[in-house]
Design an enzyme around this catalytic site. Structure first.
Site, PDB file in Angstrom:
ATOM      1  N   CYS A 193      12.866   3.531   1.824  1.00 46.12           N
ATOM      2  CA  CYS A 193      13.069   4.941   1.436  1.00 46.12           C
ATOM      3  C   CYS A 193      13.745   5.628   2.625  1.00 46.12           C
ATOM      4  O   CYS A 193      13.254   6.602   3.164  1.00 46.12           O
ATOM      5  CB  CYS A 193      11.760   5.615   1.034  1.00 46.12           C
ATOM      6  SG  CYS A 193      10.419   5.465   2.209  1.00 46.12           S
ATOM      7  N   GLY A 230       0.245   1.176  -3.278  1.00 43.07           N
ATOM      8  CA  GLY A 230       0.174   0.457  -4.543  1.00 43.07           C
ATOM      9  C   GLY A 230       0.974   1.055  -5.689  1.00 43.07           C
ATOM     10  O   GLY A 230       0.814   0.619  -6.829  1.00 43.07           O
ATOM     11  N   GLY A 231       1.846   2.018  -5.403  1.00 43.92           N
ATOM     12  CA  GLY A 231       2.644   2.631  -6.467  1.00 43.92           C
ATOM     13  C   GLY A 231       3.474   1.586  -7.209  1.00 43.92           C
ATOM     14  O   GLY A 231       3.472   1.528  -8.444  1.00 43.92           O
ATOM     15  N   ALA A 233       0.830  -1.215   0.000  1.00 45.09           N
ATOM     16  CA  ALA A 233       0.000   0.000   0.000  1.00 45.09           C
ATOM     17  C   ALA A 233       0.858   1.256   0.000  1.00 45.09           C
ATOM     18  O   ALA A 233       1.910   1.276   0.644  1.00 45.09           O
ATOM     19  CB  ALA A 233      -0.908  -0.011   1.229  1.00 45.09           C
TER      20      ALA A 233
HETATM   21  C1  SAM Z   1       7.008   1.846   2.257  1.00 38.27           C
HETATM   22  S1  SAM Z   1       5.348   1.524   2.434  1.00 38.27           S
HETATM   23  C2  SAM Z   1       4.978   0.646   0.957  1.00 38.27           C
HETATM   24  C3  SAM Z   1       4.808   1.531  -0.259  1.00 38.27           C
HETATM   25  C4  SAM Z   1       4.300   0.778  -1.459  1.00 38.27           C
HETATM   26  N1  SAM Z   1       5.119  -0.377  -1.773  1.00 38.27           N
HETATM   27  C5  SAM Z   1       4.195   1.650  -2.682  1.00 38.27           C
HETATM   28  O1  SAM Z   1       5.093   1.642  -3.525  1.00 38.27           O
HETATM   29  O2  SAM Z   1       3.186   2.348  -2.819  1.00 38.27           O
HETATM   30  C6  SAM Z   1       5.369   0.217   3.604  1.00 38.27           C
HETATM   31  C7  SAM Z   1       4.030  -0.466   3.801  1.00 38.27           C
HETATM   32  O3  SAM Z   1       4.261  -1.581   4.671  1.00 38.27           O
HETATM   33  C8  SAM Z   1       3.084  -1.812   5.401  1.00 38.27           C
HETATM   34  N2  SAM Z   1       3.445  -2.706   6.519  1.00 38.27           N
HETATM   35  C9  SAM Z   1       3.952  -2.371   7.737  1.00 38.27           C
HETATM   36  N3  SAM Z   1       4.201  -3.491   8.450  1.00 38.27           N
HETATM   37  C10 SAM Z   1       3.866  -4.539   7.658  1.00 38.27           C
HETATM   38  C11 SAM Z   1       3.882  -5.943   7.825  1.00 38.27           C
HETATM   39  N4  SAM Z   1       4.311  -6.500   8.970  1.00 38.27           N
HETATM   40  N5  SAM Z   1       3.430  -6.720   6.819  1.00 38.27           N
HETATM   41  C12 SAM Z   1       2.976  -6.174   5.662  1.00 38.27           C
HETATM   42  N6  SAM Z   1       2.933  -4.844   5.452  1.00 38.27           N
HETATM   43  C13 SAM Z   1       3.378  -4.039   6.435  1.00 38.27           C
HETATM   44  C14 SAM Z   1       2.606  -0.414   5.761  1.00 38.27           C
HETATM   45  O4  SAM Z   1       1.220  -0.436   6.054  1.00 38.27           O
HETATM   46  C15 SAM Z   1       2.943   0.360   4.484  1.00 38.27           C
HETATM   47  O5  SAM Z   1       1.821   0.447   3.655  1.00 38.27           O
END
Ligand code: SAM
Length: 445
Positions: A390, A271-272, A269
């Site tokens: 990031c 979703g990019g 999320a």
């Molecule tokens: C860096 S963001 C991801 C951005 C996404 N990949 C994008 O490009 O739009 C990290 C994501 O990891 C999720 N997250 C945090 N802990 C997690 C876990 N234990 N398992 C799966 N997702 C997790 C968060 O809710 C967040 O949406």
């Protein structure tokens, strides 16, 4: 062209903008994200409040240090926030206050008058309007002495917490100043063209027809000459493109999905990168996120981009808890865009530096290692895992990758950029990108 104005037409009264910005800064000081705090602001005030509060975040370290010179004890956090916001507008020397995007140029004395009006109009601040007036006027009178008094404070000088400055200084003896300065440069609007819906030439031509300056960047990116609300740009509703920093656009390209692969996007999320993977190849994709609400945004984005299909499966789950979501079928490619401190994207989210605490860095690195070790089990022999953050803190990047290799001798490290430091200072919009860490691992078959 903007002109200096004490009572601008069209713009909301500065007193209202200062007060709503103070409310937003109060929220951040209380631990809320800027985006969340801004969502409380009325739509009429939001654009100006966003401009002022983003600017305030970029100079909060300096304003906080000056504020401490001016006030021994704040009567309330809202008073403190109103003073700090006003000081950040007065930061540049001269008769004009800082000029912010979409706002008129205000005279410095107008900022002071309007801040006092904001206090007068607010029940909890009215009895402190004299104090606010005295502080701001003293600042204008004694600026040089006050600035000299705070000059040695790292927070005031670099507008980041002291522990943050120290950690970057140790990690990057040559580059730390550049990283900190880049973090205060507002980011350009960078898009990634959805090649399933449009070509980059089509997008560039549509922008040119609309009188917008734009140029290509990377394999599929377009960077705008000046930012605009995305819904006003050609092709938004049609799903021609998504907003994505140029550095983030490398993720799906590095994982290089191919038609027919089974792919996992473990922290997906909003979703990019999920969308980018689906743009690049016809794959079977599992997209996880621990946050069910954020996962809904993945669904909305895939719908807008025309990428939703029965080959895409979304699931709200903790990626590290394999029993909760994994059916045991291995993946050819895994994207681990793990939660991180987000220290590499401060120019887009200038509140992050003030929201993080020093022990968040180690805590986050521990969580990342847990997720990484679990995800490694899901990679097929001969498959790949791309680890992404990031962040610019090595404990979330180079050190994390090294420790992973020590725990998993069967992992082979493939070519990937490693630590990508943010580039913003003295760079054209097309050269700019946020800070990321990329490590690509292959599981020997
Ligand atoms: C860096 S963001 C991801 C951005 C996404 N990949 C994008 O490009 O739009 C990290 C994501 O990891 C999720 N997250 C945090 N802990 C997690 C876990 N234990 N398992 C799966 N997702 C997790 C968060 O809710 C967040 O949406």
């Amino acid at each position: 062209m903007s002109t200096r104005s004490d009572s601008p037409n069209l713009a909301p009264p500065l007193s209202s903008v200062l007060l709503s910005s103070a409310g937003v800064v109060e929220g951040v000081l209380d631990g809320r994200s800027l985006t969340d705090a801004l969502s409380d602001v009325s739509s009429a005030l939001r654009p100006a409040t966003q401009a002022v509060s983003f600017h305030a975040m970029r100079y909060l370290g300096w304003a906080d240090a000056v504020g401490r010179e001016l006030v021994q004890r704040y009567p309330s956090v809202l008073f403190e926030s109103l003073l700090l916001v006003s000081l950040t507008l007065l930061k540049e020397e001269g008769e004009a206050a800082a000029q912010l995007p979409g706002m008129p140029v205000y005279a410095a004395h107008t900022v002071v008058d309007q801040a006092v009006t904001a206090a007068s109009n607010t029940r909890s601040l009215a009895s402190f309007k004299g104090m606010l007036n005295a502080c701001l006027r003293r600042f204008l009178r004694e600026r040089a002495a006050l600035e000299a008094a705070v000059a040695d404070s790292p927070e005031a000088q670099w507008n980041h917490p002291g522990w943050w400055v120290k950690q970057l200084g140790i990690a990057y003896p040559q580059d730390w100043q550049r990283i900190l300065e880049s973090a205060n440069v507002p980011a350009p609007l960078t898009l990634r063209v959805n090649r399933r819906r449009a070509t980059r030439d089509q997008v560039l031509a549509a922008f040119q027809d609309a009188g917008l300056q734009a140029q290509p960047v990377g394999q599929a990116g377009v960077v705008l000459g000046s930012p605009k609300p995305v819904t006003q740009l050609p092709g938004f509703a049609e799903g021609w493109w998504s907003v994505q920093d140029a550095g983030a656009q490398l993720a799906a390209e590095l994982l290089a999905p191919a038609d027919g692969m089974r792919v996992l996007d473990a922290c997906s999320a909003p979703g990019g990168k999920t969308a980018h993977l689906l743009e690049l190849a016809d794959i079977d994709l599992v997209a996880l996120d621990a946050d069910g609400e954020r996962l809904e945004r993945v669904e909305q984005n895939l719908d807008r981009l025309g990428l939703a299909s029965d080959r895409v499966h979304l699931e709200a789950a903790d990626a590290a808890d394999l029993d909760a979501w994994w059916d045991g079928k291995p993946f050819d490619a895994v994207l681990a865009d793990v939660p991180c401190t987000a220290s590499g994207i401060v120019r887009r989210h200038p509140d992050i530096r003030w929201l993080r605490r020093e022990n968040d860095v180690r805590r986050t690195a521990t969580l990342q290692a847990r997720i990484l070790d679990s995800l490694w089990k899901t990679v097929a022999p001969g498959g790949r895992l791309l680890y992404v953050t990031c962040s610019v803190f090595p404990i979330e990047g180079a050190r994390q990758a090294l420790e992973f290799m020590q725990r998993h001798p069967e992992a082979q490290r493939l070519d990937a950029p490693g630590q990508l430091l943010p580039v913003a200072l003295d760079a054209t919009p097309a050269e700019q990108h946020d800070g990321f860490f990329y490590a690509l691992f292959a599981k020997q078959s």
